[in-house]
Design a protein around this motif. Structure first.
Motif, short mmCIF file in Angstrom:
data_model
loop_
_atom_site.label_atom_id
_atom_site.label_comp_id
_atom_site.label_asym_id
_atom_site.label_seq_id
_atom_site.Cartn_x
_atom_site.Cartn_y
_atom_site.Cartn_z
N ILE A 267 0.83 -1.20 0.00
CA ILE A 267 0.00 0.00 0.00
C ILE A 267 0.87 1.25 0.00
N ALA A 271 0.78 4.14 -2.78
CA ALA A 271 0.21 5.44 -2.39
C ALA A 271 1.24 6.56 -2.38
N ASN A 272 2.52 6.24 -2.29
CA ASN A 272 3.55 7.26 -2.06
C ASN A 272 3.96 7.93 -3.37
N ALA A 513 -4.26 5.38 3.39
CA ALA A 513 -4.22 5.51 1.94
C ALA A 513 -5.04 6.69 1.45
N PRO A 517 -1.48 10.46 1.64
CA PRO A 517 -0.80 10.89 0.40
C PRO A 517 -1.50 12.08 -0.24
N TRP A 520 -1.41 9.58 -5.42
CA TRP A 520 -0.90 8.22 -5.54
C TRP A 520 0.09 8.11 -6.70
N SER A 523 -1.49 8.45 -10.20
CA SER A 523 -2.33 9.61 -10.49
C SER A 523 -1.84 10.30 -11.76
#
Length: 672
Positions: A267, A271-272, A513, A517, A520, A523
């Motif tokens: 995750i 997400a980072n 999540a 962030p 993501w 994105s």
């Protein structure tokens, strides 16, 4: 009912060890052939030795590991006591949170660094004489296997279906294409990006990154394009290796909480996406480049092997060999491994050190494995290295340190979580030996790599000002944060029931999540899109590059804006180009005539609509001269170019004709 996880442990060991052995042997072989001036045909013949030697080495490792010895006592006589289960250190966690918030809110780096060093130093000293790490007894049931398989599907999806094109492929895949098209040519002996006759390869240290050669040879053996091998074939393999490496590392650190930690790491990496060079943007969505493999796969593997070597959890000789081959494999994926590899393994071993002679001798022996990349790096540094536009004399520590921290850890909320993991990721670990290791790793990293007195030295002599931030990639921070979050749900009696624990953890991950962030990894802000598996390229720009490559007359060059030109070297059989990317042209400073370099740069900027260096009439004259001088046979011009009419007038007067374009954003002209 859960059974001892020997089957899963065996799978993880064979997967990780097999990967390191085979890729490590390939790395040593290919780097030797490159440095000795061999070609792709020679390397192809010698490559048959890799599976043979690999099978023999894996057999020896398996044979020596049949009886895993208990960690030896420090004096050789007194049995080691079983470590007691430690309670969560909530005061330490509170201190870590406060220090992290202090930096996020004030951005006072030197005060934060001093407070962090003191905080970690005190707790590390308190844990220094903790006993050796002992192996966890972990049961594995059908539910765990099912969740592990589900996570495998998730990482395969992220690596194959998230398309985040990266223009650095113009360098990496140019090597693969050169090997694919011309296996008889000396490996990495010429400019493979622009095709300029007589120009050497980009820089000496890049000749150690031989993974791109493997991509080219694999594509030739399978009869596919190098870009297809790099973007579709290898990411599948590396995604599964990542999951095995992460699971193995977390089973070593967290015991029965390993699966929670593994889900958290996946995750976090998805997400980072806050900034371009975070762990997430350099992770699963970048497994089509060697840099992503280094950060995502090799760092946890080297950290785990370093810990195992120092604690005797596996036979020392076998792990020493794996550490050595791991350094070679890491270097084949990215030249950043010249410092990331020794840091990841060296800090892991040093963090597991205990104050006695036996541990000191073992640390010295393990440190020898870190000499492989260091010796090769020094060997190449003694050669003729041109002036590097990245280097800056005596850079400001404030600029280097703050910029680097923010480029990897991001801003605001996610930064606070990363820093909390760095300072307090150990607070929920179940025993003091594992706490000592994580504390030691963090303390030594802060002391050496975040030290304001050393950052200028690192930037000027080891990395560079603009790449200093990559030191943070040697820090397995996603695993520290996973240990903190997974440890929390295992820490309190009220969550002992599995269903309550799983529900709490799932809720915590979802909240993290959605609220932590800023964006993501997949994105649109990160120039990513989700679609079926395919080439990870910008579709419009790549289509124009293919059109130019197939339409340019033989012996002529391509001139196109950087957005298109960056993808021309990735196409098999492509013609030479005026330029690919500005940064690559600049790195040829001192090895290309100054006038030619500036002319090529000006041409790229002109057709891209970014800059015109002369008034209209003079520019038209010089542009016409450059087209003839450089034997340009095809030109792409952005439709929004403010000088598009002038460019068209010159090209049509020189015998060019407008050709149908696959994109409405570009005009294409072909020499008739």
């Amino acid at each position: 009912m859960k059974r001892p996880g020997r089957g899963l442990d065996a799978y993880l060991d064979w997967t990780c060890d097999g990967f390191v052995v085979l890729f490590g042997l390939w790395a040593v072989l290919s780097q030797t052939v490159v440095l000795l001036g061999g070609n792709g045909l020679v390397l192809g013949r010698l490559s048959v030795l890799v599976p043979v030697l690999g099978a023999a080495i894996l057999f020896l490792i398996s044979r020596s590991s049949r009886r895993i010895p208990d960690p030896a006592p420090p004096d050789g006589r007194t049995p080691l006591p079983e470590p007691r289960e430690a309670s969560p250190d909530l005061p330490a966690l509170a201190g870590a949170v406060l220090l992290s918030l202090f930096y996020v809110l004030t951005l006072q780096y030197i005060l934060f660094w001093a407070g962090t060093l003191l905080f970690l130093g005190v707790y590390y000293a308190l844990h220094l004489r903790a006993p050796l790490i002992r192996p966890h007894s972990i049961g594995t049931g059908a539910v765990e296997i099912a969740v592990f398989a589900l996570l495998a599907c998730v990482v395969l999806f992220l690596s194959l279906c998230v398309h985040r094109p990266h223009p650095d492929d113009s360098l990496y895949l140019s090597v693969a294409v050169d090997v694919h098209d011309h296996p008889e040519i000396r490996l990495m002996s010429r400019d493979s990006i622009h095709g300029i006759p007589g120009l050497p390869f980009l820089a000496p240290q890049h000749r150690l990154r031989t993974y791109d050669i493997l991509v080219g040879q694999t594509a030739r053996w399978l009869g596919i394009k190098p870009i297809a091998a790099a973007h579709l074939l290898f990411p599948c393999l590396f995604a599964l290796i990542f999951l095995a490496a992460a699971a193995r590392f977390l089973r070593l650190l967290l015991g029965r909480a390993w699966l929670y930690g593994l889900a958290a790491v996946v995750i976090f990496l998805a997400a980072n996406g806050d900034v371009e060079t975070t762990y997430g943007n350099s992770g699963l969505v970048l497994l089509f480049q060697g840099r992503g493999v280094l950060v995502t796969v090799m760092v946890p593997l080297l950290a785990a092997y370093g810990l195992e070597f120092m604690t005797g959890l596996r036979p020392a000789g076998a792990v020493w060999g794996l550490l050595l081959l791991g350094q070679a494999a890491a270097l084949s994926f990215s030249t950043n491994a010249l410092f990331i590899g020794p840091l990841a393994a060296g800090l892991s071993m040093a963090a597991a050190w205990r104050p006695n002679v036996r541990a000191s001798l073992r640390l010295a022996a393990g440190a020898l494995t870190c000499l492989y990349p260091l010796v090769l790096g020094l060997f190449l540094k003694t050669g003729s290295v041109p002036e590097n536009f990245y280097l800056v004399s005596a850079p400001s520590w404030k600029f280097v340190a703050e910029r680097s921290l923010n480029k990897v850890l991001g801003w605001r909320t996610f930064t606070a979580f990363w820093l909390t993991a760095l300072l307090g990721g150990w607070t929920f670990l179940k025993d003091r030996p594992r706490r000592r290791w994580m504390l030691g790793f963090s303390f030594l990293f802060v002391l050496l790599c975040m030290n304001p007195a050393l950052t200028s030295f690192w930037a000027a002599h080891i990395t560079s000002v603009v790449t200093f931030f990559r030191l943070y990639w040697a820090l397995p921070l996603p695993y520290f944060l996973a240990a903190l979050l997974a440890g929390f749900v295992f820490a309190f009696e009220r969550f002992r029931a599995e269903r309550y624990r799983a529900a709490l953890f799932a809720a915590a991950l979802l909240a993290f999540a959605f609220f932590v962030p800023a964006r993501w990894t997949f994105s649109s802000w990160n120039h990513a899109r989700i679609s079926r598996p395919g080439l990870k390229v910008p579709l419009t720009f790549y289509a124009v590059a293919e059109k130019l490559a197939e339409s340019t007359p033989k012996g002529k060059l391509i001139l196109a804006p950087e957005t298109v030109a960056a993808w021309i070297p990735t196409i098999p059989g492509h013609p030479a180009a005026i330029g690919s990317r500005q940064m690559f042209l600049q790195q040829f400073w001192g090895r290309m005539k100054k006038e030619e370099l500036l002319a090529r740069r000006a041409l790229l900027l002109y057709v891209g609509g970014a800059m015109r260096v002369f008034p209209t009439e003079e520019m038209n004259t010089k542009f016409a001269w450059a087209v003839e001088e450089f034997r340009i046979g095809s030109v792409a011009v952005t439709r929004s170019n403010p000088w598009g009419d002038d460019i068209a007038l010159v090209l049509l007067g020189l015998g060019f004709a407008r050709s149908p374009s696959p994109s409405r954003h570009f005009h294409i002209y072909i020499k008739t």
